[in-house]
Motif scaffolding. Structure first.
Motif, PDB file in Angstrom:
ATOM      1  N   VAL A 133       0.858  -1.197   0.000  1.00  0.00           N
ATOM      2  CA  VAL A 133       0.000   0.000   0.000  1.00  0.00           C
ATOM      3  C   VAL A 133       0.886   1.236   0.000  1.00  0.00           C
ATOM      4  O   VAL A 133       1.763   1.377   0.850  1.00  0.00           O
ATOM      5  CB  VAL A 133      -0.942   0.032   1.232  1.00  0.00           C
ATOM      6  N   ASP A 134       0.645   2.110  -0.967  1.00  0.00           N
ATOM      7  CA  ASP A 134       1.425   3.338  -1.100  1.00  0.00           C
ATOM      8  C   ASP A 134       0.570   4.536  -0.715  1.00  0.00           C
ATOM      9  O   ASP A 134      -0.512   4.727  -1.258  1.00  0.00           O
ATOM     10  CB  ASP A 134       1.890   3.470  -2.564  1.00  0.00           C
ATOM     11  N   LEU A 135       1.076   5.321   0.236  1.00  0.00           N
ATOM     12  CA  LEU A 135       0.410   6.576   0.620  1.00  0.00           C
ATOM     13  C   LEU A 135       1.319   7.731   0.223  1.00  0.00           C
ATOM     14  O   LEU A 135       2.440   7.829   0.715  1.00  0.00           O
ATOM     15  CB  LEU A 135       0.183   6.631   2.140  1.00  0.00           C
ATOM     16  N   LEU A 145      -3.428   6.506   8.005  1.00  0.00           N
ATOM     17  CA  LEU A 145      -2.609   5.399   8.475  1.00  0.00           C
ATOM     18  C   LEU A 145      -3.401   4.210   9.024  1.00  0.00           C
ATOM     19  O   LEU A 145      -3.102   3.057   8.719  1.00  0.00           O
ATOM     20  CB  LEU A 145      -1.622   5.915   9.530  1.00  0.00           C
ATOM     21  N   ASP A 146      -4.427   4.497   9.833  1.00  0.00           N
ATOM     22  CA  ASP A 146      -5.211   3.378  10.385  1.00  0.00           C
ATOM     23  C   ASP A 146      -5.848   2.544   9.272  1.00  0.00           C
ATOM     24  O   ASP A 146      -5.793   1.317   9.311  1.00  0.00           O
ATOM     25  CB  ASP A 146      -6.290   3.902  11.343  1.00  0.00           C
ATOM     26  N   SER A 147      -6.422   3.221   8.281  1.00  0.00           N
ATOM     27  CA  SER A 147      -7.064   2.478   7.184  1.00  0.00           C
ATOM     28  C   SER A 147      -6.027   1.683   6.403  1.00  0.00           C
ATOM     29  O   SER A 147      -6.294   0.547   6.000  1.00  0.00           O
ATOM     30  CB  SER A 147      -7.758   3.426   6.214  1.00  0.00           C
ATOM     31  N   ALA A 148      -4.848   2.281   6.193  1.00  0.00           N
ATOM     32  CA  ALA A 148      -3.810   1.570   5.436  1.00  0.00           C
ATOM     33  C   ALA A 148      -3.392   0.305   6.175  1.00  0.00           C
ATOM     34  O   ALA A 148      -3.168  -0.745   5.558  1.00  0.00           O
ATOM     35  CB  ALA A 148      -2.611   2.486   5.217  1.00  0.00           C
ATOM     36  N   LEU A 149      -3.326   0.387   7.495  1.00  0.00           N
ATOM     37  CA  LEU A 149      -2.930  -0.789   8.282  1.00  0.00           C
ATOM     38  C   LEU A 149      -4.016  -1.876   8.251  1.00  0.00           C
ATOM     39  O   LEU A 149      -3.727  -3.043   8.491  1.00  0.00           O
ATOM     40  CB  LEU A 149      -2.631  -0.380   9.732  1.00  0.00           C
ATOM     41  N   GLY A 156       2.427  -7.619   4.802  1.00  0.00           N
ATOM     42  CA  GLY A 156       2.581  -6.758   3.632  1.00  0.00           C
ATOM     43  C   GLY A 156       3.555  -5.615   3.872  1.00  0.00           C
ATOM     44  O   GLY A 156       4.244  -5.554   4.894  1.00  0.00           O
ATOM     45  N   VAL A 157       3.579  -4.719   2.903  1.00  0.00           N
ATOM     46  CA  VAL A 157       4.523  -3.589   2.958  1.00  0.00           C
ATOM     47  C   VAL A 157       3.762  -2.273   2.822  1.00  0.00           C
ATOM     48  O   VAL A 157       2.870  -2.144   1.987  1.00  0.00           O
ATOM     49  CB  VAL A 157       5.569  -3.711   1.824  1.00  0.00           C
ATOM     50  N   LEU A 158       4.125  -1.312   3.667  1.00  0.00           N
ATOM     51  CA  LEU A 158       3.599   0.046   3.548  1.00  0.00           C
ATOM     52  C   LEU A 158       4.702   0.940   2.999  1.00  0.00           C
ATOM     53  O   LEU A 158       5.833   0.895   3.483  1.00  0.00           O
ATOM     54  CB  LEU A 158       3.189   0.594   4.916  1.00  0.00           C
ATOM     55  N   ALA A 159       4.348   1.740   2.000  1.00  0.00           N
ATOM     56  CA  ALA A 159       5.294   2.717   1.445  1.00  0.00           C
ATOM     57  C   ALA A 159       4.670   4.086   1.684  1.00  0.00           C
ATOM     58  O   ALA A 159       3.590   4.376   1.166  1.00  0.00           O
ATOM     59  CB  ALA A 159       5.494   2.459  -0.041  1.00  0.00           C
ATOM     60  N   ILE A 160       5.324   4.903   2.488  1.00  0.00           N
ATOM     61  CA  ILE A 160       4.671   6.127   2.963  1.00  0.00           C
ATOM     62  C   ILE A 160       5.553   7.350   2.749  1.00  0.00           C
ATOM     63  O   ILE A 160       6.724   7.363   3.135  1.00  0.00           O
ATOM     64  CB  ILE A 160       4.317   5.974   4.457  1.00  0.00           C
ATOM     65  N   THR A 161       4.959   8.372   2.143  1.00  0.00           N
ATOM     66  CA  THR A 161       5.639   9.664   1.980  1.00  0.00           C
ATOM     67  C   THR A 161       5.053  10.653   2.975  1.00  0.00           C
ATOM     68  O   THR A 161       3.844  10.637   3.223  1.00  0.00           O
ATOM     69  CB  THR A 161       5.389  10.237   0.559  1.00  0.00           C
ATOM     70  N   THR A 227       9.284   6.182   3.716  1.00  0.00           N
ATOM     71  CA  THR A 227       9.624   4.961   4.452  1.00  0.00           C
ATOM     72  C   THR A 227       8.974   3.753   3.781  1.00  0.00           C
ATOM     73  O   THR A 227       7.829   3.824   3.326  1.00  0.00           O
ATOM     74  CB  THR A 227       9.100   4.983   5.906  1.00  0.00           C
ATOM     75  N   PHE A 228       9.722   2.659   3.724  1.00  0.00           N
ATOM     76  CA  PHE A 228       9.189   1.364   3.274  1.00  0.00           C
ATOM     77  C   PHE A 228       9.237   0.440   4.476  1.00  0.00           C
ATOM     78  O   PHE A 228      10.329   0.147   4.982  1.00  0.00           O
ATOM     79  CB  PHE A 228      10.045   0.787   2.141  1.00  0.00           C
TER      80      PHE A 228
END
Ligand code: SAM
Length: 376
Positions: A133-135, A145-149, A156-161, A227-228
């Motif tokens: 999931v990329d934000l 963030l809560d929804s992405a989690l 899985g992997v979170l990619a966040i700017t 961050t990844f």
């Protein structure tokens, strides 16, 4: 509209004098951010990918065209952006689009889904569906963030700017307290501390869901943080991640100290922030090699930057030689000279991507100061 090219992709973007005036957002400076994200996705091999805040669709389209992702979702709340995403999908992929209200699906060898929804609603509905999931929001990612989690799988992997660097670097302290529940620091450590505050907050949010975090890569560049994070399922993993949270202290001399603890032991503390690694060495090596062997959008800049990240000593905080000389009434000297002296004395010392005038070292503060004095 004008057509722009980035890596393998040609897309339409609105013509505008300044990027923030455009009805749909496109920032060519972020090509390096997208390059590294494409490389990350290639290395990870994730299959189901969400680009939750797509704007023109450039990021999701690059994911679909340049990686082995099988299903890519692109989404934006702005109807103009949604229409442009659909146009850009048609430009880059063949196949008959299926139109449903506020949703378009294209099937070929890949499934592409374009949506015109609130990202939080979409992510809450797609519970544990995505591998990646990329934000990529305007400003802070915290509201998503809560929804992405919830939308990402438990491994899985979170990619966040985050582009709210002013907030994370202490220019707007109250905003940092509100959004990140952390005390920011100003001065030469602000960017590294900002990245670590962001990462620390992501870790605390993940911990609520009994998820631990491995930082694959976290960096600062062009006034944004990225961050990844690889999620690790289980309360024990979450506890391990929480143990890497703590506080930073700094004296007027420029000497810093940090401690891993839930609560700070001294009053003038900065944080809480992440004190664990900012990279997986193996992951960054792979990104670097891939970028060198198969150049993307920023053929020169991307491998250069990844090389810098690869070689950087991964320990908390750094010494900025300009700030130190200023604090001690010394003359500015070349960074390479300081690094050389410390290495000759048997310490580890490297450049850092946080500042062109700073170094990371395991040498004590006095030795760094002494090296600067030797060079006067
Ligand atoms: N990822 C894009 C890229 O690489 O070019 C840039 C994305 S832009 C910085 C952020 C986008 O988020 C904007 O297009 C905006 O319309 C969209 N947005 C803002 N709030 C949203 C929400 N609640 N749900 C979905 N999209 C939203």
């Amino acid at each position: 509209l004008v057509e722009v090219h980035e890596s393998l992709v040609g897309i339409l973007v609105p013509k505008a004098e300044r990027i923030y005036d455009a009805p749909v957002f496109y920032n060519p400076v972020m090509a390096l951010n997208r390059d590294i994200s494409v490389l990350a996705l290639k290395v990870l091999g994730s299959k189901r990918v969400l680009d939750a805040l797509s704007a023109t669709g450039i990021r999701g389209i690059r994911y679909a065209l340049e990686t082995s992702a099988e299903e890519v979702w692109l989404n934006d709340i702005n109807p103009d952006a949604f229409r442009l995403i659909v146009e850009n999908l048609k430009l880059n992929f063949s196949g008959e689009p299926e139109f449903r209200e506020k949703k378009v699906v294209l099937r070929g060898d890949k499934t592409l889904v374009a949506m015109n929804a609130d990202a939080n609603r979409l992510m809450n509905e797609q519970f544990r569906y995505f591998d990646f999931v990329d934000l990529d929001p305007f400003g802070s990612p915290m509201e998503f963030l809560d929804s992405a989690l919830r939308a990402v799988k438990r491994r899985g992997v979170l990619a966040i700017t985050a582009t709210d660097t002013g907030v994370l670097c202490g220019a707007y302290r109250n905003a940092c307290l509100r959004k990140y529940l952390a005390e920011p620091i100003r001065g030469e450590l602000c960017h590294e501390a900002g990245l670590r505050i962001l990462t620390g907050t992501l870790v605390r949010y993940a911990a609520k869901y009994d998820l631990g975090v491995e930082v694959l890569l976290a960096y600062y560049r062009d006034h944004y943080f990225r961050t990844f994070l690889r999620l690790r399922s289980g309360a024990k993993k979450a506890d391990e991640s929480m143990k890497q949270l703590g506080y930073l202290y700094q004296e007027p001399s420029g000497r810093f100290d940090y401690e891993r603890a839930f609560l700070p032991s001294k009053v003038k503390a900065y944080g809480p922030l992440w004190l664990g690694p900012l990279k997986s060495q193996e992951f960054v090596e792979e990104l670097y090699k891939l970028s060198r062997d198969s150049p993307l959008g920023n053929a020169k800049k991307t491998p250069e930057f990844l090389g810098l990240l690869r070689d950087e000593l991964d320990i908390p905080f750094h010494y900025d030689t300009h700030a130190l000389t200023r604090r001690h009434g010394l003359e500015v000297r070349k960074l390479a000279g300081v690094i050389e002296i410390l290495r000759e004395k048997g310490y580890k010392a490297t450049r850092t991507h946080f500042s062109p005038t700073a170094l990371k070292t395991d040498a004590p503060f006095e030795e760094v100061l002494e090296a600067l004095r030797e060079l006067q």
